[in-house]
Scaffold this active site. Structure first.
Site: not given
Ligand code: COA
Ligand code: ZN
Length: 300
Positions: A14-15, A206, A208, A239, A248
């Site tokens: 997803r990300d 989370h 990056h 993003c 990430n």
């Protein structure tokens, strides 16, 4: 005192994939997800039920969700921004949703076209409806440290948004360093503040790795009693609404670090690297994970 075990939430499908310029065939996404599940990951964010006009890369969410490999003990989740997203998630039989907002007004406005307050009001109904059907929910708070538009973010804002998400029914809040700018001192400051309102076992981090500080930040999180970390295979990611954000924290790099620190995560480093190698072939480029590149060079 560090925890003896850690949960990794894999967000690469997803990300990571939401940020790729070229379209990726649905079959390749599914093969990637299958390899990740077989590597021992137990929480995999598979796709997004957001507006396909905003994130065309994940417009095949329903098809991905319908064909997810069924594996005992693996929970798949998907991003849901509103009631329409929940409807699609229910239809696709996704067991866990992730709602998302941010600690910065400008970022929230650019990302989902509403204020933080409006987003929380919308999620209240979405999360209640999901839970009434036996689904579970996680909440993301983006830009917990630095916002690409507003700069420094006040830890009190992060605490307020995280506490509001918990109050509306999510079982975990993932605090995101969306542009990857934080250093351990920032992590300490934010966690100390958020933990005054949110139990530490409900906090995930989370990171990056834009500035190369992600693993240092994981270490800081571990020392503060946090036991859940998001990462993406190969270090995929970025993003679309955060200019300058790179990938990430790579799952391989996190797994190596945890293994070497004697902290159990149940994930096989080489199998993750194989998943990344296969997706590198689809993308036609190398991914940034240091462990991935090391493993590839020793295989060659
Ligand atoms: N799934 C599919 N379509 C959706 C949708 C959803 N969850 N939510 C809205 N839409 C559609 C509407 O049906 C409408 O379609 P139409 O133009 O054909 O009539 C269109 O999108 C606009 O709907 P609207 O309610 O006005 O939404 P919006 O344009 O203000 O968008 C969001 C709001 C939240 C749906 C959108 O900003 C979004 O999906 N953002 C996601 C960003 C993201 O994923 N960022 C990366 C993750 S951090
Ligand atoms: Zn992210």
């Amino acid at each position: 005192m560090l925890p003896s075990r850690v949960t990794i939430v894999e967000v690469g499908p997803r990300d990571g994939l939401q940020n790729e310029a070229q379209p990726i065939p649905t079959g390749d996404k599914l093969a990637f997800i299958e390899r990740l599940a077989d590597a021992g990951l137990r929480f995999i964010e598979a796709t997004s039920f957001v507006s396909p006009k905003r994130i065309p890369q994940l417009a095949d969410a329903a098809e991905v969700a319908a064909k997810l490999p069924s594996r005992a003990g693996v929970t798949y989740s998907a991003l849901v921004p509103n009631a329409k997203g929940l409807e699609r998630a229910i239809e696709a039989k996704i067991p866990r949703i992730a709602v998302f907002t941010a600690a910065s007004e400008t970022f929230t406005q650019k990302n989902i076209g509403m204020s933080i307050e409006q987003s929380l009001d919308g999620f209240r109904e979405v999360v209640a409806a999901a839970r009434a059907r036996g689904m579970t929910a996680r909440g993301y708070v983006s830009t917990c440290f630095v916002c690409p538009y507003e700069g420094e973010v006040a830890p009190d804002r992060v605490r307020d948004v995280a506490a509001s998400l918990l109050a509306l029914g999510v079982d975990e809040v993932s605090l995101g360093d969306t542009i990857g700018a934080a250093a351990p001192r920032d992590v300490e400051r934010v966690i100390e503040r958020v933990a005054a309102s949110v139990p530490r076992e409900k906090i995930a981090l989370h990171f990056h790795d834009t500035y190369g500080t992600a693993l240092a930040n994981v270490h800081a999180g571990l020392q503060l009693g946090i036991g859940t970390f998001d990462s993406s295979a190969g270090g995929l990611g970025g993003c679309p609404y955060a200019p300058g954000a790179s990938g990430n924290l790579a799952t391989e790099d996190l797994v190596y670090f945890l293994d070497r620190m004697g902290i159990w995560c149940g994930v096989d480093l080489r199998q993750i690297a194989s998943a990344s190698v296969a997706i590198e072939k689809v993308l036609g480029r190398s991914l940034p994970s240091k462990q991935l590149q090391r493993i590839k060079s020793t295989r060659a």
